[in-house]
Design an enzyme around this catalytic site. Sequence first.
Site, mmCIF file in Angstrom:
data_model
loop_
_atom_site.group_PDB
_atom_site.id
_atom_site.type_symbol
_atom_site.label_atom_id
_atom_site.label_comp_id
_atom_site.label_asym_id
_atom_site.label_seq_id
_atom_site.Cartn_x
_atom_site.Cartn_y
_atom_site.Cartn_z
ATOM 1 N N GLY A 62 0.826 -1.208 0.000
ATOM 2 C CA GLY A 62 0.000 0.000 0.000
ATOM 3 C C GLY A 62 0.850 1.242 0.000
ATOM 4 O O GLY A 62 2.010 1.228 0.422
ATOM 5 N N GLN A 63 0.246 2.266 -0.513
ATOM 6 C CA GLN A 63 0.925 3.557 -0.569
ATOM 7 C C GLN A 63 0.144 4.508 0.325
ATOM 8 O O GLN A 63 -1.010 4.815 0.054
ATOM 9 C CB GLN A 63 0.928 4.070 -2.018
ATOM 10 C CG GLN A 63 1.408 5.505 -2.180
ATOM 11 C CD GLN A 63 2.913 5.616 -2.037
ATOM 12 O OE1 GLN A 63 3.658 4.957 -2.756
ATOM 13 N NE2 GLN A 63 3.356 6.430 -1.088
ATOM 14 N N THR A 65 -0.106 8.238 2.670
ATOM 15 C CA THR A 65 0.236 9.630 2.458
ATOM 16 C C THR A 65 1.664 9.900 2.912
ATOM 17 O O THR A 65 2.363 10.718 2.344
ATOM 18 C CB THR A 65 -0.731 10.510 3.280
ATOM 19 O OG1 THR A 65 -2.022 9.909 3.230
ATOM 20 C CG2 THR A 65 -0.797 11.912 2.765
ATOM 21 N N PHE A 66 2.102 9.204 3.955
ATOM 22 C CA PHE A 66 3.400 9.527 4.531
ATOM 23 C C PHE A 66 4.423 8.408 4.393
ATOM 24 O O PHE A 66 5.478 8.448 4.991
ATOM 25 C CB PHE A 66 3.233 9.884 6.013
ATOM 26 C CG PHE A 66 2.274 11.020 6.202
ATOM 27 C CD1 PHE A 66 2.655 12.312 5.928
ATOM 28 C CD2 PHE A 66 0.976 10.782 6.620
ATOM 29 C CE1 PHE A 66 1.767 13.354 6.072
ATOM 30 C CE2 PHE A 66 0.081 11.828 6.775
ATOM 31 C CZ PHE A 66 0.473 13.121 6.496
ATOM 32 N N VAL A 69 3.934 0.853 2.439
ATOM 33 C CA VAL A 69 3.877 -0.375 3.238
ATOM 34 C C VAL A 69 4.261 -1.544 2.335
ATOM 35 O O VAL A 69 3.759 -1.665 1.209
ATOM 36 C CB VAL A 69 2.463 -0.586 3.821
ATOM 37 C CG1 VAL A 69 2.431 -1.810 4.723
ATOM 38 C CG2 VAL A 69 2.007 0.642 4.604
ATOM 39 N N LYS A 84 6.262 -0.828 7.382
ATOM 40 C CA LYS A 84 5.774 0.515 7.038
ATOM 41 C C LYS A 84 6.945 1.476 7.130
ATOM 42 O O LYS A 84 7.515 1.677 8.205
ATOM 43 C CB LYS A 84 4.659 0.899 8.022
ATOM 44 C CG LYS A 84 3.902 2.137 7.630
ATOM 45 C CD LYS A 84 2.609 2.226 8.425
ATOM 46 C CE LYS A 84 1.895 3.527 8.194
ATOM 47 N NZ LYS A 84 0.588 3.577 8.836
ATOM 48 N N ASP A 208 -9.366 8.067 11.451
ATOM 49 C CA ASP A 208 -9.148 7.695 10.046
ATOM 50 C C ASP A 208 -9.761 6.316 9.766
ATOM 51 O O ASP A 208 -9.129 5.457 9.143
ATOM 52 C CB ASP A 208 -7.660 7.723 9.704
ATOM 53 C CG ASP A 208 -7.433 7.848 8.193
ATOM 54 O OD1 ASP A 208 -8.411 8.125 7.464
ATOM 55 O OD2 ASP A 208 -6.289 7.664 7.736
HETATM 56 N N1 LIG Z 1 0.026 -5.148 8.866
HETATM 57 C C1 LIG Z 1 -0.349 -5.096 7.584
HETATM 58 N N2 LIG Z 1 -0.492 -6.228 6.891
HETATM 59 C C2 LIG Z 1 -0.863 -6.202 5.596
HETATM 60 N N3 LIG Z 1 -1.112 -5.084 4.907
HETATM 61 C C3 LIG Z 1 -0.979 -3.913 5.542
HETATM 62 C C4 LIG Z 1 -0.593 -3.848 6.918
HETATM 63 N N4 LIG Z 1 -0.552 -2.554 7.283
HETATM 64 C C5 LIG Z 1 -0.899 -1.849 6.195
HETATM 65 N N5 LIG Z 1 -1.157 -2.651 5.141
HETATM 66 C C6 LIG Z 1 -1.563 -2.257 3.784
HETATM 67 O O1 LIG Z 1 -1.023 -0.991 3.480
HETATM 68 C C7 LIG Z 1 -2.082 -0.042 3.271
HETATM 69 C C8 LIG Z 1 -1.684 1.288 3.851
HETATM 70 O O2 LIG Z 1 -1.410 1.123 5.234
HETATM 71 P P1 LIG Z 1 -1.581 2.313 6.276
HETATM 72 O O3 LIG Z 1 -2.966 2.855 6.146
HETATM 73 O O4 LIG Z 1 -1.175 1.836 7.627
HETATM 74 O O5 LIG Z 1 -0.515 3.341 5.701
HETATM 75 P P2 LIG Z 1 -0.610 4.905 5.661
HETATM 76 O O6 LIG Z 1 0.696 5.354 5.108
HETATM 77 O O7 LIG Z 1 -0.949 5.426 6.997
HETATM 78 O O8 LIG Z 1 -1.822 5.105 4.656
HETATM 79 P P3 LIG Z 1 -2.862 6.317 4.565
HETATM 80 O O9 LIG Z 1 -2.085 7.532 4.290
HETATM 81 O O10 LIG Z 1 -3.780 5.906 3.450
HETATM 82 O O11 LIG Z 1 -3.603 6.381 5.862
HETATM 83 C C9 LIG Z 1 -3.310 -0.671 3.912
HETATM 84 O O12 LIG Z 1 -4.486 -0.269 3.286
HETATM 85 C C10 LIG Z 1 -3.061 -2.145 3.706
HETATM 86 O O13 LIG Z 1 -3.456 -2.528 2.408
#
Ligand SMILES: Nc1ncnc2c1ncn2[C@@H]1O[C@H](COP(=O)(O)OP(=O)(O)OP(=O)(O)O)[C@@H](O)[C@H]1O
Length: 646
Positions: A62-63, A65-66, A69, A84, A208
């Site tokens: 996943g991508q 904002t900051f 992953v 992450k 969120d």
């Molecule tokens: N522990 C995990 N196991 C599997 N996939 C994960 C895990 N944590 C995050 N992901 C994947 O990565 C994506 C983004 O994770 P997360 O929301 O924690 O990151 P973020 O940088 O805070 O994203 P956003 O800016 O969208 O809030 C999630 O939607 C999920 O698909």
Amino acid sequence: MSTPERTPASLKYRIGKVKQVPTVVKDDKTGLEYIQVQSRDNENVYGVTKFLNNYREEEKLGQGTFGEVFKGIHLGTNRKVAIKRILVRAEKDLFPITAQREITILKRMNHKNIVKLIEIVHDESPTPKTDGPSPRPVGNYNNSNAANQPKLISGKHFFMILPYMVSDLTGLLHNPRVKFGMGDVKNIMLQLFEGINYIHCSKFLHRDIKTANILIDHKGIVKIADFGLARNYYGSPPNVKFPGGAGSGAKYTSVVVTRWYRAPEIVLGDRYYTTAVDIWGIGCVFAEFFEKKPILQGQTDIDQGHVIFKLMGTPSMDEWGLAYHLPGSELTKTNYKSTLKERFSPALNETGLDLLSKLLALDPYKRLTAMNAKKHDFFFEEPLPSAELTLPNEECHESDIKRYKSELNESMSQKPPSAPTGHSSTDNSIRSVTGTAFPREASIPKVPRLDPVKPAVAVPVSTSRYNASATQPMAKPAISASLLPKGPKGIKNGIPTGPNKLPPNPRDSYGSKYSTESRFGATSRITTESYNAGSRYRGRGWGTSREGTSYSNNYAVPPDRSQSSAPQRSWDSRGNPYPNKYVSQDYNNTKPSGYGQYNHSGDQREYRPDHSESSATANQRNPQPTEDNSKATHPNNKPKDVADYY
Ligand SMILES: Nc1ncnc2c1ncn2[C@@H]1O[C@H](COP(=O)(O)OP(=O)(O)OP(=O)(O)O)[C@@H](O)[C@H]1O
């Protein structure tokens, strides 16, 4: 045996203006370096170890904002993890506050429905030389994909290591091969309420909630993730007796929650919001099961308000009086009728619709709390919550959406001719509550298209994370200029700032309905529901085969930070009293709060009003602290944790 070492410059960082100089300790046996962290009671402590040689990064999940992953592997144990990445930019030497906050809060969380933080690891990306090679990608320096990895800005990299979850709800809902039965939906919703209830009772707002932040592990256990926008709140936790949230004791930032999941009070510019903002998000998630895409896709912050009112109806003064006094009150001049029933009655029966309408109540003080939602009749009628989630044999993440869309398009183009009328199957229609299958996305009845409207501001970041056709925002009728808020201050950050004149006191409209006594039980002892009340579900099979069936075991008591003189909201920044609705929130004066107040014996955790949480009355004439100045007004004049900065 460990020996302290001098902290290398690369590990020094700042949070705001405060310099952080962690003590680096080297473990003589393993040779690993880690940061020494002072342990507190009831708190897990995580060190910081070197990334290199300990983890291998695989594909991107996943991508955010900051950061990004990645899926990864802990080389020592072969355990699958999610990595992450947090980038600390060398130029500014700033550790991102969102990451700091997420780490701080995750460390305090201990519940089966909240994602766990395994550890924080760091790496030092080589400083690029003008004639040298580009900085290497994260972690797996031998990765064959290295060439495809994005080039990193030179700096320090920290990584949060989390247990790997096989799916997230966005991925599952977009996967055309996944079909949830209503029992599965109920199971997931109950787990979500458990998790959010724990967060709220631990005195945090998540801020969120959305399907992408709801993860599911291989055993079907739901985990709430992404605490980057979370923060602690002031005041007592929600109680079972009354609907409405907790935490209106301070002014918080309005720039929270992904727009499509943003509660109406935030959309209208209320900065004294409560835990009810998370319940709104859960209501949106609930409805998303039936449309398989976000249900409220506003194209701008103002449009979000219109989209919400189009679904729930423009509230009357009686329905949500405060809306008429918020900065975005112009929106109340619209005249939308609720379409909730007609939109969701193909999927939900009366009970389901009742739950949905109470999760999406416009007035946050009429919205269900998580613990009340768990007791809704919807969960006690057929089909009952399934005992276990049956997950697909494939992993589904948000990052897979593109693939699902192209698969769907392919299968649509090879679709055999449809059955003659009269013999057509109803399988593809949204089924009523007794049904077990959900429709494929392609078969969801399309909402009638209206004239498109040009967004006034850029589409939110989250939009780009979906395949266009999956989440193509509903075309909207052009918004009449007369309907848009046009207070003298205009629009700030996309939120109408509304008229400058002071709102009239809506005491009349609220006073009769929500007296301090009746809403907050000034004289009564408030009893919160025990998590062990899950026995009600367990008797029906729900939760019986899960890890930790004893819910109480999952609730380590977080340190009680509620004894600070939490700021109370009684006077606004102009020195005027707030509507009595808010004044009545001063139940904190007579009620203690925090987990320390709960009696953990048996099934009931009792709320013991043995001492007062705050000296709110003393603060009454002082301007109330906001997220920006709460630090300055803290009794110790320093934040108790990083979240207090916000
Ligand atoms: N522990 C995990 N196991 C599997 N996939 C994960 C895990 N944590 C995050 N992901 C994947 O990565 C994506 C983004 O994770 P997360 O929301 O924690 O990151 P973020 O940088 O805070 O994203 P956003 O800016 O969208 O809030 C999630 O939607 C999920 O698909």
